[in-house]
Design a protein around this motif. Structure first.
Motif, PDB file in Angstrom:
ATOM      1  N   PHE A 117     -48.341  20.155  29.176  1.00 42.12           N
ATOM      2  CA  PHE A 117     -47.375  21.251  29.149  1.00 42.12           C
ATOM      3  C   PHE A 117     -47.531  22.265  30.285  1.00 42.12           C
ATOM      4  N   GLY A 118     -48.515  22.075  31.135  1.00 42.69           N
ATOM      5  CA  GLY A 118     -48.727  23.042  32.202  1.00 42.69           C
ATOM      6  C   GLY A 118     -47.522  23.187  33.115  1.00 42.69           C
ATOM      7  N   GLY A 119     -46.796  22.079  33.308  1.00 41.09           N
ATOM      8  CA  GLY A 119     -45.620  22.133  34.170  1.00 41.09           C
ATOM      9  C   GLY A 119     -44.522  23.023  33.633  1.00 41.09           C
ATOM     10  N   LEU A 120     -44.510  23.248  32.311  1.00 39.49           N
ATOM     11  CA  LEU A 120     -43.483  24.093  31.712  1.00 39.49           C
ATOM     12  C   LEU A 120     -43.761  25.579  31.916  1.00 39.49           C
ATOM     13  N   LEU A 121     -44.969  25.906  32.320  1.00 42.15           N
ATOM     14  CA  LEU A 121     -45.323  27.314  32.475  1.00 42.15           C
ATOM     15  C   LEU A 121     -44.752  27.914  33.752  1.00 42.15           C
ATOM     16  N   SER A 122     -44.428  27.066  34.717  1.00 44.21           N
ATOM     17  CA  SER A 122     -43.878  27.569  35.971  1.00 44.21           C
ATOM     18  C   SER A 122     -42.353  27.577  35.913  1.00 44.21           C
ATOM     19  N   ASP A 123     -41.761  28.409  36.738  1.00 48.02           N
ATOM     20  CA  ASP A 123     -40.306  28.514  36.805  1.00 48.02           C
ATOM     21  C   ASP A 123     -39.796  27.485  37.811  1.00 48.02           C
ATOM     22  N   LYS A 124     -39.083  26.468  37.314  1.00 45.72           N
ATOM     23  CA  LYS A 124     -38.582  25.399  38.170  1.00 45.72           C
ATOM     24  C   LYS A 124     -37.089  25.546  38.466  1.00 45.72           C
ATOM     25  N   SER A 125     -36.517  26.669  38.065  1.00 43.21           N
ATOM     26  CA  SER A 125     -35.092  26.869  38.276  1.00 43.21           C
ATOM     27  C   SER A 125     -34.789  27.085  39.748  1.00 43.21           C
ATOM     28  N   ALA A 126     -33.610  26.621  40.153  1.00 40.47           N
ATOM     29  CA  ALA A 126     -33.144  26.776  41.527  1.00 40.47           C
ATOM     30  C   ALA A 126     -31.842  27.567  41.519  1.00 40.47           C
ATOM     31  N   GLY A 127     -31.400  27.948  42.694  1.00 38.23           N
ATOM     32  CA  GLY A 127     -30.202  28.779  42.771  1.00 38.23           C
ATOM     33  C   GLY A 127     -28.918  27.996  42.946  1.00 38.23           C
ATOM     34  N   GLY A 128     -29.028  26.671  43.015  1.00 38.93           N
ATOM     35  CA  GLY A 128     -27.839  25.869  43.271  1.00 38.93           C
ATOM     36  C   GLY A 128     -27.093  25.502  42.002  1.00 38.93           C
ATOM     37  N   GLY A 129     -26.322  24.441  42.094  1.00 39.00           N
ATOM     38  CA  GLY A 129     -25.544  23.975  40.954  1.00 39.00           C
ATOM     39  C   GLY A 129     -24.081  24.311  41.088  1.00 39.00           C
ATOM     40  N   ASP A 130     -23.248  23.439  40.567  1.00 42.21           N
ATOM     41  CA  ASP A 130     -21.808  23.660  40.648  1.00 42.21           C
ATOM     42  C   ASP A 130     -21.105  23.478  39.311  1.00 42.21           C
ATOM     43  N   PHE A 131     -21.895  23.333  38.226  1.00 40.86           N
ATOM     44  CA  PHE A 131     -21.286  23.083  36.923  1.00 40.86           C
ATOM     45  C   PHE A 131     -22.240  23.595  35.850  1.00 40.86           C
ATOM     46  N   THR A 132     -21.702  24.356  34.896  1.00 40.13           N
ATOM     47  CA  THR A 132     -22.523  24.921  33.823  1.00 40.13           C
ATOM     48  C   THR A 132     -22.115  24.330  32.484  1.00 40.13           C
ATOM     49  N   VAL A 133     -23.102  23.922  31.715  1.00 39.58           N
ATOM     50  CA  VAL A 133     -22.862  23.367  30.381  1.00 39.58           C
ATOM     51  C   VAL A 133     -23.669  24.173  29.369  1.00 39.58           C
ATOM     52  N   ALA A 134     -23.193  24.204  28.139  1.00 38.09           N
ATOM     53  CA  ALA A 134     -23.895  24.934  27.081  1.00 38.09           C
ATOM     54  C   ALA A 134     -23.660  24.247  25.751  1.00 38.09           C
ATOM     55  N   THR A 135     -24.584  24.448  24.839  1.00 47.35           N
ATOM     56  CA  THR A 135     -24.448  23.878  23.501  1.00 47.35           C
ATOM     57  C   THR A 135     -25.022  24.848  22.478  1.00 47.35           C
ATOM     58  N   HIS A 136     -24.438  24.813  21.268  1.00 49.59           N
ATOM     59  CA  HIS A 136     -24.883  25.741  20.227  1.00 49.59           C
ATOM     60  C   HIS A 136     -24.591  25.160  18.853  1.00 49.59           C
ATOM     61  N   ASN A 137     -25.628  25.107  18.028  1.00 48.05           N
ATOM     62  CA  ASN A 137     -25.443  24.836  16.603  1.00 48.05           C
ATOM     63  C   ASN A 137     -25.072  26.170  15.970  1.00 48.05           C
ATOM     64  N   VAL A 159     -18.259  23.669  30.321  1.00 45.75           N
ATOM     65  CA  VAL A 159     -18.131  22.816  29.140  1.00 45.75           C
ATOM     66  C   VAL A 159     -19.034  23.385  28.059  1.00 45.75           C
ATOM     67  N   LEU A 160     -18.502  23.534  26.870  1.00 51.11           N
ATOM     68  CA  LEU A 160     -19.243  24.110  25.752  1.00 51.11           C
ATOM     69  C   LEU A 160     -19.147  23.193  24.544  1.00 51.11           C
ATOM     70  N   ALA A 161     -20.306  22.837  23.990  1.00 48.91           N
ATOM     71  CA  ALA A 161     -20.360  22.005  22.791  1.00 48.91           C
ATOM     72  C   ALA A 161     -20.813  22.846  21.606  1.00 48.91           C
ATOM     73  N   LEU A 162     -20.179  22.631  20.467  1.00 44.21           N
ATOM     74  CA  LEU A 162     -20.569  23.314  19.237  1.00 44.21           C
ATOM     75  C   LEU A 162     -20.857  22.279  18.164  1.00 44.21           C
ATOM     76  N   GLU A 163     -21.910  22.531  17.401  1.00 44.52           N
ATOM     77  CA  GLU A 163     -22.275  21.647  16.302  1.00 44.52           C
ATOM     78  C   GLU A 163     -22.277  22.416  14.983  1.00 44.52           C
ATOM     79  N   GLU A 164     -22.210  21.662  13.890  1.00 40.52           N
ATOM     80  CA  GLU A 164     -22.182  22.205  12.534  1.00 40.52           C
ATOM     81  C   GLU A 164     -20.935  23.060  12.328  1.00 40.52           C
ATOM     82  N   LEU A 165     -19.811  22.500  12.720  1.00 35.39           N
ATOM     83  CA  LEU A 165     -18.523  23.174  12.555  1.00 35.39           C
ATOM     84  C   LEU A 165     -17.915  22.811  11.203  1.00 35.39           C
ATOM     85  N   PRO A 166     -17.831  23.740  10.270  1.00 33.19           N
ATOM     86  CA  PRO A 166     -17.150  23.430   9.007  1.00 33.19           C
ATOM     87  C   PRO A 166     -15.643  23.412   9.229  1.00 33.19           C
ATOM     88  N   ALA A 167     -14.943  22.588   8.478  1.00 31.98           N
ATOM     89  CA  ALA A 167     -13.492  22.468   8.646  1.00 31.98           C
ATOM     90  C   ALA A 167     -12.797  23.818   8.451  1.00 31.98           C
TER      91      ALA A 167
END
Length: 349
Positions: A117-137, A159-167
């Motif tokens: 897990f040591g690799g998770l302790l550092s910040d590996k984020s970059a400033g690039g990217g051209d598309f944002t995605v998100a998800t939420h229960n 693009v946004l995904a939602l889970e556990e959507l009641p009718a």
């Protein structure tokens, strides 16, 4: 109240305030002097040394812990990062016991944890990217779905995904998200909202008997992107059966097969998988996709429970797409935290 000042003798016989570094050296020398010449430093703390070795062993062979008894292996892997908390506890006890044996043995689990897990302790984020995605229960019992929808839409995700959507609540989410997303589709209890046209929307059979997974092709400016949304069954803890996850595991295998058969080269998976990247039960998925948190995140990105996140069970995974940044969004009225990622879409055909 007066503060006591520690003084050291100068060369001319005077005195001056002791520097913090000098104080630390003095305390270190005092500790070592108390250990020198004492043969008990090697005999003391045998139990602590054994505990340290057992901790290292669990981290070393976690993938071999059997699931036959209450899915103990998956339970261990779900909370594997938290085993690191035992290291400072054993360190403190080893110092109190003045046990060289315990402290040397503690090096092994420390190295093992850092390797995992040591690799998770550092910040590996970059400033690039051209598309944002998100998800939420969003939680089927969410008391304020409209506010939750507005909160996650504020992420600016393409693009946004939602889970556990009641009718009963689906129309509320549709209305609240309409200003930000021109296109959307709801399949069973999962939904996908997009700023770009979607085609080939269909349910994905994850062997549950009802619809909790879907896929769609999103026409991004860089070309088609296959987006999967999934909500795998919850893992249950039962008094007689222990930590049970058989239904979740079966659904994960089916989801992995569907993704493996995908004909679109760029693929994103969004959803609540009810399992971490360390959980061998998700191998059918994790063996062919990358976690955005592991590749471009900062920290563990725990998403559940929202009140005190302890595990990353809400995932964003990619194939044929380059992760640039991954993060958790602010808490909503759900018991999960939303997660988001910024990616670069491969422009090659």
């Amino acid at each position: 109240m007066t503060q006591q000042a520690y003084m050291t003798e100068t060369a001319d016989g005077g005195s001056e305030p002791e520097r913090p570094g000098s104080r630390l050296r003095r305390l270190t020398h005092r500790l070592l002097d108390g250990w020198r010449g004492d043969p008990r430093v090697w005999r003391r703390g045998i139990v602590l040394a054994v505990l340290a070795l057992l901790l290292a062993l669990v981290m070393l062979v976690h993938s071999r812990i059997p699931n036959r008894v209450g899915n103990l292996g998956s339970l261990t892997e779900t909370f594997l990062p938290w085993m690191g908390l035992a290291i400072p506890v054993l360190l403190l006890l080893g110092l109190v016991r003045k046990s060289a044996t315990a402290l040397i043995a503690l090096l092994l689990p420390t190295v093992m944890w850092l390797n995992l897990f040591g690799g998770l302790l550092s910040d590996k984020s970059a400033g690039g990217g051209d598309f944002t995605v998100a998800t939420h229960n969003v939680n089927a019992d969410n008391p304020d779905p409209a506010t939750t929808a507005t909160d996650v839409a504020a992420s600016g995700a393409d693009v946004l995904a939602l889970e556990e959507l009641p009718a009963s609540a689906a129309p509320v989410y549709e209305k609240a998200l309409a200003p930000a997303y021109k296109y959307h589709a709801v399949v069973g209890t999962v939904g996908l909202w997009s700023k770009y046209p979607m085609t080939d929307v269909r349910a994905v059979d994850i062997k549950l008997g009802w619809k909790r997974a879907m896929r769609a092709t999103v026409a991004t400016p860089k070309g088609p992107l296959a987006v999967y949304v999934a909500h795998l069954p919850s893992v249950r803890v039962k008094m007689q059966a222990g930590f049970t996850a058989r239904q979740r595991d079966k659904s994960a295998d089916a989801l992995g097969e569907a993704i493996a058969d995908e004909t679109v080269r760029r693929v994103v998976l969004l959803g609540d998988l009810n399992g971490t990247m360390n959980d061998r039960a998700l191998n059918a998925v994790t063996s062919q996709m990358r976690s955005t948190q592991g590749a471009a995140g900062s920290g563990f990105g725990f998403s559940w429970p929202a009140s005190f996140p302890m595990a990353r069970i809400d995932q964003i995974m990619v194939k044929g797409v380059e992760p640039e940044r991954s993060w958790t969004l602010p808490r909503t009225n759900s018991d999960h935290l939303p997660v988001a990622a910024r990616v670069s879409l491969d422009t090659s055909s």
